[in-house]
Design a protein around this motif. Structure first.
Motif, PDB file in Angstrom:
ATOM      1  N   ASN A  47      34.656  42.068  53.320  1.00 63.06           N
ATOM      2  CA  ASN A  47      35.555  40.948  53.038  1.00 63.06           C
ATOM      3  C   ASN A  47      36.991  41.288  53.410  1.00 63.06           C
ATOM      4  O   ASN A  47      37.435  42.434  53.274  1.00 63.06           O
ATOM      5  N   TRP A  48      37.717  40.266  53.812  1.00 64.15           N
ATOM      6  CA  TRP A  48      39.120  40.415  54.163  1.00 64.15           C
ATOM      7  C   TRP A  48      39.967  40.626  52.921  1.00 64.15           C
ATOM      8  O   TRP A  48      39.697  40.068  51.857  1.00 64.15           O
ATOM      9  N   SER A  49      40.970  41.451  53.051  1.00 66.08           N
ATOM     10  CA  SER A  49      42.038  41.570  52.065  1.00 66.08           C
ATOM     11  C   SER A  49      43.277  41.981  52.852  1.00 66.08           C
ATOM     12  O   SER A  49      43.167  42.530  53.962  1.00 66.08           O
ATOM     13  N   PRO A  50      44.464  41.740  52.306  1.00 70.92           N
ATOM     14  CA  PRO A  50      45.667  42.158  53.035  1.00 70.92           C
ATOM     15  C   PRO A  50      45.661  43.663  53.332  1.00 70.92           C
ATOM     16  O   PRO A  50      46.034  44.085  54.426  1.00 70.92           O
ATOM     17  N   GLY A  51      45.196  44.446  52.370  1.00 75.08           N
ATOM     18  CA  GLY A  51      45.154  45.894  52.566  1.00 75.08           C
ATOM     19  C   GLY A  51      44.179  46.311  53.651  1.00 75.08           C
ATOM     20  O   GLY A  51      44.465  47.212  54.443  1.00 75.08           O
ATOM     21  N   VAL A 106      38.272  33.160  47.407  1.00 76.75           N
ATOM     22  CA  VAL A 106      37.676  34.232  46.594  1.00 76.75           C
ATOM     23  C   VAL A 106      38.190  35.611  47.031  1.00 76.75           C
ATOM     24  O   VAL A 106      37.573  36.625  46.727  1.00 76.75           O
ATOM     25  N   GLU A 107      39.326  35.627  47.707  1.00 76.93           N
ATOM     26  CA  GLU A 107      39.842  36.876  48.276  1.00 76.93           C
ATOM     27  C   GLU A 107      40.126  37.942  47.221  1.00 76.93           C
ATOM     28  O   GLU A 107      40.031  39.133  47.488  1.00 76.93           O
ATOM     29  N   GLN A 124      39.412  26.126  43.451  1.00 81.20           N
ATOM     30  CA  GLN A 124      38.930  25.484  44.661  1.00 81.20           C
ATOM     31  C   GLN A 124      38.572  26.557  45.686  1.00 81.20           C
ATOM     32  O   GLN A 124      39.357  27.462  45.946  1.00 81.20           O
ATOM     33  N   ILE A 125      37.373  26.445  46.221  1.00 77.76           N
ATOM     34  CA  ILE A 125      36.916  27.345  47.277  1.00 77.76           C
ATOM     35  C   ILE A 125      36.650  26.481  48.499  1.00 77.76           C
ATOM     36  O   ILE A 125      35.961  25.461  48.412  1.00 77.76           O
ATOM     37  N   HIS A 126      37.214  26.873  49.604  1.00 76.30           N
ATOM     38  CA  HIS A 126      37.028  26.143  50.855  1.00 76.30           C
ATOM     39  C   HIS A 126      35.995  26.879  51.703  1.00 76.30           C
ATOM     40  O   HIS A 126      36.044  28.108  51.813  1.00 76.30           O
TER      41      HIS A 126
END
Length: 161
Positions: A47-51, A106-107, A124-126
């Protein structure tokens, strides 16, 4: 997540494998996919995260992967996709119907405690899902990058709302 997904017969490529072992395991998995099976791939691996994005960008720069680094700089809301899994599945099941999906919302849910604290989920989840029109036989890398750029743009548009 690991416990839930393993109950659904999820297949994980473990950390620390050699490229050859990983490729052999992926090929074996792809060959056992049957006609009515659904296969969910995460070409970015996690999963993506800024870090994680910052880490991937730093790694690309450190390794001298200038094209990948430039791509990551242009696409700050996704990680760079890898094509091996997609290629293996399509080689084993060329009749596969391919959907490309992305999500936002959900990040911050990165661990089981994070998920438990967020329940009941009241946010809200897109989700963006679209069928791939056609897949290039030889240019899967470029196709994946184009799709992930589209998801990056989609996420940027959501952030602008």
């Amino acid at each position: 997540m690991d416990l839930c997904l393993r109950r659904l017969h999820a297949y994980f490529l473990g950390e620390g494998m050699t490229a050859q072992v990983r490729d052999e395991q992926l090929r074996a998995f792809a060959e056992q996919v049957e006609v009515n099976d659904a296969t969910l791939l995460f070409p970015e691996g996690r999963n993506w995260s800024p870090g994680r994005h910052a880490s991937d960008l730093a790694e690309a720069i450190e390794k001298g992967e200038t094209e990948r680094a430039a791509w990551l700089e242009r696409n700050p809301r996704v990680l760079s996709p890898r094509s091996t899994g997609v290629r293996r599945i399509l080689q084993a099941r060329p009749d596969s119907q391919v959907l490309v999906a992305g999500h936002q919302g959900v990040e911050d849910l990165r661990s089981v405690p994070d998920i438990w604290r967020a329940l009941p989920l009241r946010r809200q989840i897109h989700i963006d899902v679209r069928q791939a029109d056609s897949l290039p036989d030889e240019h899967i890398d470029a196709w994946l990058q184009d799709e992930w750029e589209r998801l990056d743009d989609w996420t940027d548009e959501l952030d602008g709302d």
